[in-house]
Design a protein around this motif. Structure first.
Motif, PDB file in Angstrom:
ATOM      1  N   ALA A  88       1.044  11.747   4.876  1.00 55.02           N
ATOM      2  CA  ALA A  88       2.450  11.881   4.526  1.00 55.02           C
ATOM      3  C   ALA A  88       3.344  11.349   5.638  1.00 55.02           C
ATOM      4  O   ALA A  88       4.483  10.954   5.397  1.00 55.02           O
ATOM      5  CB  ALA A  88       2.785  13.342   4.238  1.00 55.02           C
ATOM      6  N   SER A  95       3.567   2.924   6.520  1.00 53.87           N
ATOM      7  CA  SER A  95       3.823   3.581   5.237  1.00 53.87           C
ATOM      8  C   SER A  95       5.298   3.869   5.016  1.00 53.87           C
ATOM      9  O   SER A  95       5.743   3.981   3.873  1.00 53.87           O
ATOM     10  CB  SER A  95       3.016   4.866   5.145  1.00 53.87           C
ATOM     11  OG  SER A  95       3.308   5.731   6.229  1.00 53.87           O
ATOM     12  N   SER A  96       6.089   3.976   6.087  1.00 54.30           N
ATOM     13  CA  SER A  96       7.522   4.249   5.914  1.00 54.30           C
ATOM     14  C   SER A  96       8.221   3.084   5.228  1.00 54.30           C
ATOM     15  O   SER A  96       9.170   3.278   4.456  1.00 54.30           O
ATOM     16  CB  SER A  96       8.176   4.546   7.264  1.00 54.30           C
ATOM     17  OG  SER A  96       8.109   3.417   8.114  1.00 54.30           O
ATOM     18  N   ASP A 150       7.434   3.509   1.656  1.00 55.18           N
ATOM     19  CA  ASP A 150       8.224   4.629   1.133  1.00 55.18           C
ATOM     20  C   ASP A 150       9.652   4.185   0.815  1.00 55.18           C
ATOM     21  O   ASP A 150      10.215   4.564  -0.221  1.00 55.18           O
ATOM     22  CB  ASP A 150       8.274   5.771   2.160  1.00 55.18           C
ATOM     23  CG  ASP A 150       6.927   6.442   2.365  1.00 55.18           C
ATOM     24  OD1 ASP A 150       6.064   6.313   1.478  1.00 55.18           O
ATOM     25  OD2 ASP A 150       6.739   7.083   3.411  1.00 55.18           O
ATOM     26  N   GLN A 151      10.223   3.391   1.710  1.00 52.82           N
ATOM     27  CA  GLN A 151      11.591   2.923   1.511  1.00 52.82           C
ATOM     28  C   GLN A 151      11.710   2.080   0.250  1.00 52.82           C
ATOM     29  O   GLN A 151      12.652   2.247  -0.539  1.00 52.82           O
ATOM     30  CB  GLN A 151      12.052   2.119   2.726  1.00 52.82           C
ATOM     31  CG  GLN A 151      13.489   1.607   2.604  1.00 52.82           C
ATOM     32  CD  GLN A 151      13.856   0.662   3.733  1.00 52.82           C
ATOM     33  OE1 GLN A 151      12.978   0.051   4.350  1.00 52.82           O
ATOM     34  NE2 GLN A 151      15.143   0.516   4.001  1.00 52.82           N
ATOM     35  N   LYS A 167      11.511   4.160  -2.910  1.00 48.97           N
ATOM     36  CA  LYS A 167      12.784   4.842  -3.146  1.00 48.97           C
ATOM     37  C   LYS A 167      13.808   3.892  -3.759  1.00 48.97           C
ATOM     38  O   LYS A 167      14.497   4.247  -4.731  1.00 48.97           O
ATOM     39  CB  LYS A 167      13.318   5.411  -1.833  1.00 48.97           C
ATOM     40  CG  LYS A 167      14.635   6.146  -1.976  1.00 48.97           C
ATOM     41  CD  LYS A 167      15.123   6.676  -0.623  1.00 48.97           C
ATOM     42  CE  LYS A 167      16.473   7.387  -0.775  1.00 48.97           C
ATOM     43  NZ  LYS A 167      16.984   7.852   0.538  1.00 48.97           N
ATOM     44  N   ASP A 203       6.795   6.528  -8.815  1.00 52.24           N
ATOM     45  CA  ASP A 203       5.876   6.318  -7.701  1.00 52.24           C
ATOM     46  C   ASP A 203       4.436   6.410  -8.217  1.00 52.24           C
ATOM     47  O   ASP A 203       4.106   7.291  -9.018  1.00 52.24           O
ATOM     48  CB  ASP A 203       6.125   7.377  -6.626  1.00 52.24           C
ATOM     49  CG  ASP A 203       5.364   7.094  -5.339  1.00 52.24           C
ATOM     50  OD1 ASP A 203       4.641   6.092  -5.286  1.00 52.24           O
ATOM     51  OD2 ASP A 203       5.502   7.894  -4.395  1.00 52.24           O
ATOM     52  N   ARG A 235       2.617   1.243  -5.142  1.00 51.47           N
ATOM     53  CA  ARG A 235       2.535   1.139  -3.682  1.00 51.47           C
ATOM     54  C   ARG A 235       1.665  -0.046  -3.257  1.00 51.47           C
ATOM     55  O   ARG A 235       1.975  -0.738  -2.279  1.00 51.47           O
ATOM     56  CB  ARG A 235       2.004   2.445  -3.090  1.00 51.47           C
ATOM     57  CG  ARG A 235       3.035   3.567  -3.136  1.00 51.47           C
ATOM     58  CD  ARG A 235       2.527   4.887  -2.590  1.00 51.47           C
ATOM     59  NE  ARG A 235       3.632   5.829  -2.504  1.00 51.47           N
ATOM     60  CZ  ARG A 235       4.425   5.979  -1.447  1.00 51.47           C
ATOM     61  NH1 ARG A 235       4.199   5.274  -0.359  1.00 51.47           N
ATOM     62  NH2 ARG A 235       5.431   6.828  -1.456  1.00 51.47           N
TER      63      ARG A 235
END
Length: 289
Positions: free
Chosen positions: A20, A35-36, A39-40, A43, A55, A60
């Motif tokens: 996470a 991974s950030s 994630d962005q 979003k 998601d 991904r």
């Protein structure tokens, strides 16, 4: 060195093991993609689609693959010093001034948003460089058009209907209903598992050249190639637990549009091919871990 064909498997494993917290998913010639960043993008896509795109591991993986491609393009653009050209600097300076004027540069997310924007401009600079150095000529466009006309000369295209079910039992029910003379569209609305197809009675509004069907889906082509308008496949095409019945709603000769009409699309396709080849070369030369 990792080939592009292996990238999807690599990303699947890397994304599955990511925690996470932000951590490196992949490195591209030593540059981290963590991974950030994924994630962005998840979003942003969720917000832009009003929640329609959810998601998922597949999403991904797709994002990670696009970020790898983008990073390779940015690196190549910098190697070529495209970020030092007057055109590039003008775009960046104009965007900075606009951000200052609008107040965008005072938002908490501006730093990450700007990095994304600058990276996109850098990647686009490479695309412009590729096309400027390899202009598509009228002769190439004409040759491609001639190949299209030769490919489809004397061939036909079909408007297909399809009923897709996921059990042999339902496949038998569909076959029995069609043999009793029920309309294909009615049977499709009752049985097909494809929601979009169900809503239109199984009929695809688009025509598909049989030549393309032969190349892309030979099993379907072999099942429908000899059918006349209004006929359907008596036995389903089976594969991976799916059973599909096909129907010829319409059948006609392929009519290739005149050169002037197709020229812009052919030119775009040839340009896209140049870009794809250059990106493939970058993958072949890259170290992706």
């Amino acid at each position: 060195m990792m080939k592009k064909t292996a990238l999807a498997l690599f990303l699947s494993a890397a994304l599955a093991s990511a925690s996470a917290t932000a951590e490196t998913v992949v490195t591209v010639n030593g540059t981290r993609i963590d991974s950030s960043a994924i994630d962005q993008q998840v979003k942003i896509i969720g917000e832009q689609s009003n929640g329609q795109v959810q998601d998922s591991p597949a999403l991904r993986e797709n994002i990670a693959r696009r970020l790898v491609t983008r990073e390779l393009m940015m690196q190549e653009a910098r190697r070529l010093k495209l970020h030092e050209t007057p055109e590039y600097k003008n775009i960046i300076e104009s965007a900075r001034n606009e951000a200052r004027t609008s107040g965008e540069d005072r938002k908490p997310t501006f730093a990450s948003d700007w990095a994304t924007f600058e990276g996109n401009v850098t990647a686009q600079a490479l695309i412009a460089h590729i096309l400027n150095n390899n202009p598509v000529t009228d002769a190439q466009v004409q040759q491609a058009y001639n190949e299209i006309t030769n490919r489809y000369r004397g061939t036909q295209e079909v408007q297909l209907g399809e009923i897709i079910v996921n059990s042999r039992d339902n496949a038998q029910k569909v076959g029995e209903a069609l043999r009793r003379g029920q309309r294909f569209s009615d049977v499709a609305r009752q049985y097909t598992i494809d929601p979009q197809s169900k809503s239109r009675g199984g009929i695809n509004p688009e025509f598909t050249p049989l030549k393309d069907l032969e190349d892309a889906a030979p099993e379907v082509y072999n099942a429908v190639k000899s059918l006349n308008r209004g006929a359907y496949t008596r036995t389903p095409v089976e594969g991976n637990g799916i059973f599909a019945f096909f129907y010829i709603n319409n059948k006609r000769a392929v009519n290739v549009p005149p050169f002037a009409q197709l020229k812009p699309q052919i030119q775009q396709d040839l340009q896209n091919l140049l870009i794809e080849r250059e990106i493939a070369r970058l993958y072949q030369q890259a170290t992706i871990r």
